[in-house]
Design a protein around this motif. Structure first.
Motif, PDB file in Angstrom:
ATOM      1  N   GLY A 106       0.714  -1.057   0.039  1.00 29.45           N
ATOM      2  CA  GLY A 106      -0.191   0.011  -0.178  1.00 29.45           C
ATOM      3  C   GLY A 106       0.641   1.115  -0.052  1.00 29.45           C
ATOM      4  O   GLY A 106       0.443   2.139  -0.674  1.00 29.45           O
ATOM      5  N   ARG A 107       1.685   1.160   0.651  1.00 29.28           N
ATOM      6  CA  ARG A 107       2.668   2.449   0.761  1.00 29.28           C
ATOM      7  C   ARG A 107       3.313   2.684  -0.516  1.00 29.28           C
ATOM      8  O   ARG A 107       3.396   3.742  -1.123  1.00 29.28           O
ATOM      9  CB  ARG A 107       3.929   2.124   1.927  1.00 29.28           C
ATOM     10  CG  ARG A 107       4.685   3.374   2.168  1.00 29.28           C
ATOM     11  CD  ARG A 107       5.812   3.245   3.317  1.00 29.28           C
ATOM     12  NE  ARG A 107       6.973   2.389   2.691  1.00 29.28           N
ATOM     13  CZ  ARG A 107       7.907   2.938   2.035  1.00 29.28           C
ATOM     14  NH1 ARG A 107       7.793   4.396   1.804  1.00 29.28           N
ATOM     15  NH2 ARG A 107       9.099   2.362   1.628  1.00 29.28           N
ATOM     16  N   LEU A 108       3.944   1.541  -1.029  1.00 32.14           N
ATOM     17  CA  LEU A 108       4.493   1.772  -2.471  1.00 32.14           C
ATOM     18  C   LEU A 108       4.063   2.126  -3.367  1.00 32.14           C
ATOM     19  O   LEU A 108       3.986   3.049  -4.294  1.00 32.14           O
ATOM     20  CB  LEU A 108       5.306   0.395  -2.857  1.00 32.14           C
ATOM     21  CG  LEU A 108       6.504  -0.004  -2.033  1.00 32.14           C
ATOM     22  CD1 LEU A 108       7.083  -1.418  -2.200  1.00 32.14           C
ATOM     23  CD2 LEU A 108       7.810   1.080  -2.209  1.00 32.14           C
ATOM     24  N   ALA A 109       2.504   1.774  -3.453  1.00 33.55           N
ATOM     25  CA  ALA A 109       1.390   2.019  -4.337  1.00 33.55           C
ATOM     26  C   ALA A 109       1.115   3.695  -4.342  1.00 33.55           C
ATOM     27  O   ALA A 109       0.931   4.376  -5.093  1.00 33.55           O
ATOM     28  CB  ALA A 109       0.330   0.973  -4.205  1.00 33.55           C
ATOM     29  N   GLY A 110       1.136   3.921  -3.056  1.00 35.30           N
ATOM     30  CA  GLY A 110       0.870   5.488  -2.737  1.00 35.30           C
ATOM     31  C   GLY A 110       2.084   6.270  -3.285  1.00 35.30           C
ATOM     32  O   GLY A 110       1.646   7.270  -3.610  1.00 35.30           O
ATOM     33  N   LEU A 111       3.060   5.749  -3.373  1.00 34.65           N
ATOM     34  CA  LEU A 111       4.357   6.265  -4.000  1.00 34.65           C
ATOM     35  C   LEU A 111       4.431   6.545  -5.404  1.00 34.65           C
ATOM     36  O   LEU A 111       5.044   7.373  -6.217  1.00 34.65           O
ATOM     37  CB  LEU A 111       5.779   5.959  -3.330  1.00 34.65           C
ATOM     38  CG  LEU A 111       5.879   5.865  -1.980  1.00 34.65           C
ATOM     39  CD1 LEU A 111       6.994   5.390  -1.661  1.00 34.65           C
ATOM     40  CD2 LEU A 111       6.079   7.610  -1.572  1.00 34.65           C
TER      41      LEU A 111
END
Length: 129
Positions: free
Chosen positions: A95-100
């Motif tokens: 989720g964090r990487l997708a947000g980036l």
């Protein structure tokens, strides 16, 4: 005996790609631009860091540096080399990487395949926390 010093990522937007990897990797940051570096860029006709054709992402400790380098051709096929990342909280990290700006390409039994904003594939493996 050779040792790994740098990993170079070909891309269309080095500054954007560098910011992604600096945020994605623990302990990495885009190298700061001092007055001498800004003057060097201007002497080459480059307006500033956002247009820099080679942007450095540095580790705070050991490990290889990442260079994001401008290339004229678009990415067309699967990478011949990719990075493998690990996380003790893999689901949250996805989720964090997708947000980036990363895109999840595939979920396998033991890992995920993602792409950075330029389409370069990388994998994320869970680790025991």
């Amino acid at each position: 005996m050779a040792r790994l010093h740098d990993i170079v990522i070909d891309c269309a937007h080095p500054a954007v790609t560098a910011r992604f990897w600096a945020a994605a990797l623990d302990g990495y940051s885009v190298a700061p631009y001092d007055d001498a570096e800004l003057a060097r860029l201007r002497a080459q006709g480059i307006a500033g860091p956002e247009d820099d054709p080679t942007v450095l992402v540095e580790p705070s400790g050991g490990g290889p540096r990442l260079w994001c380098q401008l290339v004229p051709e678009p990415k067309r096929v699967k990478n011949r080399l990719h990075l493998d990342l690990v996380s003790g909280a893999a689901e949250a990290e996805i989720g964090r990487l997708a947000g980036l700006g990363a895109t999840v390409l595939a979920r396998h039994e033991d890992h995920w395949v993602l792409a950075d904003p330029e389409g370069n594939e990388f994998c994320l493996f869970p680790t025991a926390s």
